[in-house]
Design a protein around this motif. Structure first.
Motif, short mmCIF file in Angstrom:
data_model
loop_
_atom_site.label_atom_id
_atom_site.label_comp_id
_atom_site.label_asym_id
_atom_site.label_seq_id
_atom_site.Cartn_x
_atom_site.Cartn_y
_atom_site.Cartn_z
N ALA A 245 0.83 -1.20 0.00
CA ALA A 245 0.00 0.00 0.00
C ALA A 245 0.87 1.25 0.00
O ALA A 245 1.83 1.34 0.76
CB ALA A 245 -0.90 0.00 1.23
N LEU A 246 0.52 2.22 -0.87
CA LEU A 246 1.09 3.56 -0.70
C LEU A 246 0.44 4.17 0.54
O LEU A 246 1.06 4.88 1.31
CB LEU A 246 0.81 4.43 -1.93
CG LEU A 246 1.56 4.07 -3.21
CD1 LEU A 246 1.19 5.05 -4.32
CD2 LEU A 246 3.06 4.06 -3.01
N ALA A 247 -0.84 3.90 0.65
CA ALA A 247 -1.60 4.24 1.85
C ALA A 247 -2.84 3.37 1.84
O ALA A 247 -3.28 2.91 0.78
CB ALA A 247 -2.00 5.71 1.87
N SER A 248 -3.37 3.11 3.03
CA SER A 248 -4.59 2.32 3.11
C SER A 248 -5.37 2.78 4.33
O SER A 248 -4.81 3.44 5.22
CB SER A 248 -4.28 0.82 3.22
OG SER A 248 -3.64 0.55 4.45
N VAL A 249 -6.65 2.43 4.34
CA VAL A 249 -7.47 2.78 5.50
C VAL A 249 -8.42 1.64 5.83
O VAL A 249 -9.03 1.05 4.94
CB VAL A 249 -8.21 4.13 5.27
CG1 VAL A 249 -9.04 4.10 4.00
CG2 VAL A 249 -9.08 4.48 6.45
N ALA A 250 -8.45 1.31 7.10
CA ALA A 250 -9.44 0.35 7.61
C ALA A 250 -10.43 1.14 8.43
O ALA A 250 -10.04 1.87 9.35
CB ALA A 250 -8.77 -0.71 8.46
N VAL A 251 -11.71 1.02 8.07
CA VAL A 251 -12.76 1.71 8.83
C VAL A 251 -13.79 0.70 9.28
O VAL A 251 -14.20 -0.17 8.50
CB VAL A 251 -13.49 2.78 7.98
CG1 VAL A 251 -14.41 3.61 8.85
CG2 VAL A 251 -12.52 3.67 7.26
N ALA A 252 -14.19 0.79 10.53
CA ALA A 252 -15.29 -0.02 11.05
C ALA A 252 -16.26 0.93 11.74
O ALA A 252 -15.83 1.83 12.48
CB ALA A 252 -14.78 -1.07 12.04
N VAL A 253 -17.55 0.77 11.44
CA VAL A 253 -18.54 1.65 12.06
C VAL A 253 -19.75 0.85 12.56
O VAL A 253 -20.05 -0.22 12.02
CB VAL A 253 -19.07 2.73 11.07
CG1 VAL A 253 -17.95 3.63 10.58
CG2 VAL A 253 -19.80 2.10 9.90
N ARG A 254 -20.39 1.40 13.60
CA ARG A 254 -21.69 0.86 14.01
C ARG A 254 -22.71 1.94 13.68
O ARG A 254 -22.66 3.03 14.24
CB ARG A 254 -21.70 0.55 15.50
CG ARG A 254 -22.98 -0.14 15.99
CD ARG A 254 -22.78 -0.75 17.38
NE ARG A 254 -22.43 0.25 18.36
CZ ARG A 254 -23.30 1.05 18.99
NH1 ARG A 254 -24.60 0.96 18.72
NH2 ARG A 254 -22.89 1.95 19.88
#
Lengths: 331, 211
Positions: A243-252
């Motif tokens: 990854a040059l950059a990555s994002v993990a998002v978790a939401v309720r």
């Protein structure tokens, strides 16, 4: 590649007995599972161990257990392909399955393991170049700081500016995963977030608190009923890459119009460890709308200190957060 | 091993093995199909391998004995140590980046350059030489010929192995899935459009055969 002895323990205690206790000698013995990172290190003479300790004959470490409450316990020998295809992981921990699927190629995922992915060494080209005696290899200087630092850290850097290369780590941290480290004196459990260290806080030649005589045996991912998640990774090549950059998002999220009750946001590829951004996650709480996504983006990169060639990562991270939130809103 | 700086050592060893092959003791193989000389269980019950060991690999359905060291990659064993060599599996980067050395290990695609040969004992290894059934080419091989899916051809065995592993496991694979299956392979001639055409044609042929 230097010649080595291959030891094949069949129990964890046998494996632990093979390991060096002295930190100064830790690279004389290396743990060996899928070998997808280790063999490249050996071929480049970055480490030249006398002995590899093969974990693959120790039974029970290649399983994913789904606990009664829906939590996952992932053995360190589970392959990335198995994790990417695992039904419960795909259904309830999407970011983890998506991250696993984004790693390397089909050839790497069929052999590479969860333990190996979490413990892989940095990709910084100065580190990977045998000729460069960089800080990570016990030298006195991080060549990336003043050198070609396009792929290096914008957050949490100094004195080393590597980025942690794992895709799995940010996704697992977003789910508050916990790792079990087994040592000769027993085991300890800690959050995956605390497993990783910044170069300024700890031994600059390492990326985690794993002691030389410890083995990361399991990752527990607690169930989060009602949460949805995604992992968005940006690569320089379309085919396969880090990854040059990555994002993990978790939401309720609940209700209509959709409102976010709680959120986690973790960045990859931008810092020497998976970069938790709790203030950015807080900005997501409330009405699920692009204004909040943008606010989260701004907060996620607050304090970023780009080097000469990697300022592009700042807008990239903001864009990836928008992309991730847009994807989640559609689910 | 595959390391060009050191390949001289391996070549001379191969030459030695060639001449001494007839003398190599073909005694009974242990449970893990390893010769006793440099392996075995010590008092602590841990098997240890060092120096040269003889192993038996299951290659394209046949048992083949080969002398390797623990550090010998499967790629090196195939190309440089087995007699006669299986040189259809190509060595290019030797670092898991290009896909030219793709083989099937228990039906799954893998880079032969990132596997230790000693780890492959007891597994079923298929190389490009073993993909056809007699004279009947694998659908992917056939489609590569029909769609002119190669230029210099050096990456071709790797692409064929990566795509055949995908289609054998999932005959209904979509174009995107086929692209993903060979994302770990590089063609420096840039024949990708023809490769993808061939992949889709092979998928259709497989689906047709299934019906």
């Amino acid at each position: 590649m230097k010649a080595f002895e291959l030891a094949r323990p069949v129990t964890l205690d046998q494996a632990l007995a093979e390991l060096e206790k002295d930190s100064a000698k830790r690279d004389r013995t290396k743990l060996f599972a899928g070998g997808q990172d280790l063999l490249t290190e050996l071929k480049e003479h970055l480490v030249e161990p006398d002995k590899l300790v093969d974990l693959k004959r120790i039974p029970g470490l290649d399983r994913i257990e789904v606990q009664a409450d829906g939590s996952l316990v992932i053995g360190c020998l589970v392959t990335l392909a198995t994790l990417a295809e695992h039904p419960e992981t795909r259904n309830f921990f999407s970011a983890v399955a998506e991250a696993a699927r984004s790693i390397g190629s089909a050839q790497i995922r069929s052999q590479g393991t969860v333990g190996g992915n979490l413990n892989q060494r940095p990709r910084c080209w100065y580190y990977r170049n045998e000729q460069a005696p960089c800080l990570k290899k016990g030298g006195s200087e991080c060549f990336a700081y003043a050198g070609l630092n396009k792929y290096n850290a914008i957050l949490g850097g100094g004195p080393s500016y590597i980025v942690h290369p794992s895709d799995l780590a940010p996704a697992l941290v977003a789910f508050d995963a916990e790792v079990t480290l087994r040592g000769a004196k027993g085991e300890r459990k800690l959050s995956l977030e605390k497993f990783y260290t910044l170069p300024a806080e700890a031994d600059v030649t390492r990326e985690s608190v794993l002691a030389p005589d410890e083995i990361l045996t399991h990752v527990r991912v607690p169930a989060k009923p009602g949460w949805t998640s995604t992992y968005v990774k940006f690569k320089e090549r379309g085919s396969y890459d880090f990854a040059l950059a990555s994002v993990a998002v978790a939401v309720r999220a609940t209700g209509s119009p959709r409102a976010i009750q709680d959120a986690r946001l973790v960045l990859g590829g931008v810092a020497p460890k998976p970069w938790s951004a709790p203030k950015a996650a807080e900005a997501l709480v409330g009405v699920d709308d692009p204004k909040n996504w943008a606010a989260a983006g701004n907060r996620a990169v607050a304090g970023a200190e780009p080097l000469a060639h990697n300022a592009y990562k700042v807008p990239l991270v903001k864009g990836l957060i928008l992309k991730a939130m847009e994807a989640l809103a559609k689910r | 091993m595959g390391d060009p700086k050191r390949s001289g050592v391996d070549l001379s060893r191969r030459g030695f093995l060639k001449s001494a092959g007839g003398l190599a003791a073909g005694g009974a193989l242990g449970e893990s199909a390893l010769s006793a000389a440099n392996s075995g269980l010590l008092g602590d019950g841990v098997e240890r391998l060092s120096g040269e060991v003889e192993i038996e690999l299951t290659l394209n359905g046949a048992k083949r004995k080969v002398k390797v060291e623990p550090r010998t990659t499967l790629l090196s064993a195939l190309r440089e140590r087995i007699e006669p060599p299986l040189s259809g599996t190509k060595e290019v980067c030797d670092m898991g980046s290009c896909g030219a050395c793709t083989v099937h290990v228990d039906q799954k695609p893998a880079y032969a350059c990132l596997l230790l040969a000693v780890d492959c004992v007891g597994k079923s290894i298929t190389t490009i030489e073993g993909l056809a059934k007699g004279d009947e080419l694998h659908p992917v091989q056939k489609a590569f010929c029909e769609h002119d899916a190669l230029m210099c051809g050096f990456c071709t065995p790797g692409f064929v192995m990566a795509l055949s592993a995908c289609l054998d496991a999932k005959p209904e694979a979509t174009l995107d899935e086929l692209k993903e299956a060979c994302a770990g392979n590089v063609c420096r001639c840039g024949t990708y459009p023809h490769i993808f055409e061939a992949a889709v044609a092979a998928q259709r042929a497989k689906q047709g055969a299934k019906r």
